[in-house]
Design a protein around this motif. Sequence first.
Motif, PDB file in Angstrom:
ATOM      1  N   ASP A  80       0.646  -1.366  -0.039  1.00  0.00           N
ATOM      2  CA  ASP A  80      -0.154   0.102   0.650  1.00  0.00           C
ATOM      3  C   ASP A  80       0.906   1.136   0.057  1.00  0.00           C
ATOM      4  OD1 ASP A  80       1.425  -0.610   2.509  1.00  0.00           O
ATOM      5  OD2 ASP A  80      -0.768  -0.138   3.613  1.00  0.00           O
ATOM      6  N   ASP A  82       1.573   3.353  -2.465  1.00  0.00           N
ATOM      7  CA  ASP A  82       1.141   4.755  -3.115  1.00  0.00           C
ATOM      8  C   ASP A  82      -0.001   5.088  -2.229  1.00  0.00           C
ATOM      9  OD1 ASP A  82       1.994   4.163  -5.519  1.00  0.00           O
ATOM     10  OD2 ASP A  82       1.486   2.621  -5.692  1.00  0.00           O
ATOM     11  N   GLU A  83      -0.641   4.351  -1.749  1.00  0.00           N
ATOM     12  CA  GLU A  83      -1.812   5.053  -0.597  1.00  0.00           C
ATOM     13  C   GLU A  83      -1.159   5.350   0.600  1.00  0.00           C
ATOM     14  OE1 GLU A  83      -4.366   1.724   0.368  1.00  0.00           O
ATOM     15  OE2 GLU A  83      -4.907   1.354  -1.869  1.00  0.00           O
ATOM     16  N   ARG A  84       0.036   4.762   1.035  1.00  0.00           N
ATOM     17  CA  ARG A  84       0.978   6.078   2.646  1.00  0.00           C
ATOM     18  C   ARG A  84       1.783   6.761   1.928  1.00  0.00           C
ATOM     19  NH1 ARG A  84       4.596   2.574   4.097  1.00  0.00           N
ATOM     20  NH2 ARG A  84       4.444   0.901   2.563  1.00  0.00           N
ATOM     21  N   LEU A  86      -0.131   8.952   0.131  1.00  0.00           N
ATOM     22  CA  LEU A  86      -2.085   9.968  -0.078  1.00  0.00           C
ATOM     23  C   LEU A  86      -1.796  10.497   0.904  1.00  0.00           C
ATOM     24  CD1 LEU A  86      -3.433   8.470  -3.236  1.00  0.00           C
ATOM     25  CD2 LEU A  86      -1.874  10.290  -3.206  1.00  0.00           C
ATOM     26  N   ASP A  87      -1.804   9.237   1.947  1.00  0.00           N
ATOM     27  CA  ASP A  87      -2.086   9.969   3.692  1.00  0.00           C
ATOM     28  C   ASP A  87      -0.876  10.891   3.789  1.00  0.00           C
ATOM     29  OD1 ASP A  87      -3.792   8.023   3.749  1.00  0.00           O
ATOM     30  OD2 ASP A  87      -2.494   6.530   4.601  1.00  0.00           O
ATOM     31  N   GLU A 354       0.226  10.723  -9.646  1.00  0.00           N
ATOM     32  CA  GLU A 354      -0.728  10.121  -8.667  1.00  0.00           C
ATOM     33  C   GLU A 354      -0.166  11.936  -7.405  1.00  0.00           C
ATOM     34  OE1 GLU A 354       0.480   6.466  -6.932  1.00  0.00           O
ATOM     35  OE2 GLU A 354      -0.019   5.847  -8.382  1.00  0.00           O
TER      36      GLU A 354
END
Length: 534
Positions: A80, A82-84, A86-87, A354
């Motif tokens: 994850d 990429d998600e981290r 973005l966080d 992103e």
Amino acid sequence: MPTGTYNLIDQPCVPVRWKPGASTEGELPDRVGLRELLLRSHDIESLAVADAPAHAALLRILYALTARVAGLTEQGPEGDWDERRLDVLDASRLPAAEVDAYFRMFEDRFFLFAPGGRPWMQDPRLADQCDATNTAGVNKLIVTRPSGNNHSWFRHDSDTAAVPPTASEAFLGLLVWHYYGPAGRCSSREVNGVKSASAKAGPLRTALSYHPEGSSLFETLLAGLVPPEAGVSEKEDLCPWEQEELPDPDNPPRVSRGPRSRHTGRSQHALLLIPDEDSTHVRDAFITWAYPGERMPREDDYLIWQVSQQGNRYPRPANAGRALWRDLDALLLQHPPAGSAHPQQPRVFRSAVEVSEDLRVRALGFDQEGQAKDTQFIDASTPAVLGFAERNDARTVPAVGRLRQLGELYGRRLDRAVKRAWAAYTRDAKADGAAWAAEAGARYWPCAEAEFWARFRLLDRTGDVADGGFEPAATRRAFLRLAEEAYDAVTEPVTRTVRGAKAVSQARIDLYGGIPKNRATEPGRRSTTKEPTG
């Protein structure tokens, strides 16, 4: 452990440019330490490093620090990453607690001068392994100064009365040597009874690196992070100052274990700065080789990689005469149409978008030879272009490649035409026409760049229009007109004679593609050489 007084964590060593309206309780400093730089990266618009190679090197150091304090050093069990990221982006700033914790852990490794200790990105063993009576000197440390028999760039300096650079200047000079240092003879270093004075070129020498750039340094640093490969471990992917032991100069260099070690630990040079009594300036320096044997394999995620005719992979070289727009399709397209070189998009651009679709591209490099000759810094940027990345808009981006191809097509034809005209005018088939070609290029390429960006801005970004609204016929006419104007301006002085007018008239056909070889002897034939249709 004995240490000096100049610590990069809090000493003002990095020049910055603040965002308009940046919050502050006092006057904003023009330089900050690494701690404040990370903590206030959201208030900083960009780095203000004047020397392009130092800027490129410093960015790689900051990427490594950012990944560590933001917890983005591994893919994670869920993949994850990429998600981290973005966080972290949603938090609008880097985590202050993690920044402080990191610098507490490695505080003694960030002293620029550390008598009896381990100074940052330096090897204290050089004081014993090198000849103290034959040091490099500060003029060689600062690449913008002349040293030895080298020519002057920005200022006149003498090795016999060298002006000591400030600690912050020496910090940036240290980075340039680690990344762009030349190959060839250096200070002699003796290790285990073997003395050598030969160094390999730095990992970025001759190369041009490309970096995504956002509206703040915080955005720039997040966009510049490269996702770690599966299996990369934070405990193994270490920067040089995080390693428990200094590298062994008698053995092959350490193998990179991930993005952080890949972008910070590939230097071929070892340095040691000698401070003055107050530790505010550098009075001397040791500069020598770091490893024997072959040069380390070049690995970097911010370069355009190409393939030579012999099948060897190499980074696109820095060329002060080549404008950044000519590389744009290689940055946006994963498989750009660029002939036999097969350029590969820098890995960072596969995921940078992103973070934001309004990212610019900053190109930083050093036009230089592999040995000692340095020519010119390169620092160029684009408008916001990464919203056109292929993964975002597969319909529009190919138009960028065709737009670039047409601009270069007429640049090549112009070069060929003026050279042919000169050869015909001088009646010397071996004449290269370099003077005319240089003047024609100086007239054409800046205008072609303006034409490129004007048409680039008109491309559709919605994906609703085929080919992004690219108009190949109108684009060809525009670039042809610029080539014609440059050709006429350069050749006009000789058209007052019959011989000159005839030479210019005959060579002009090269602007339109020339005469096909199988029809060259047929009078009255018009050229049928096909141009790219877009």
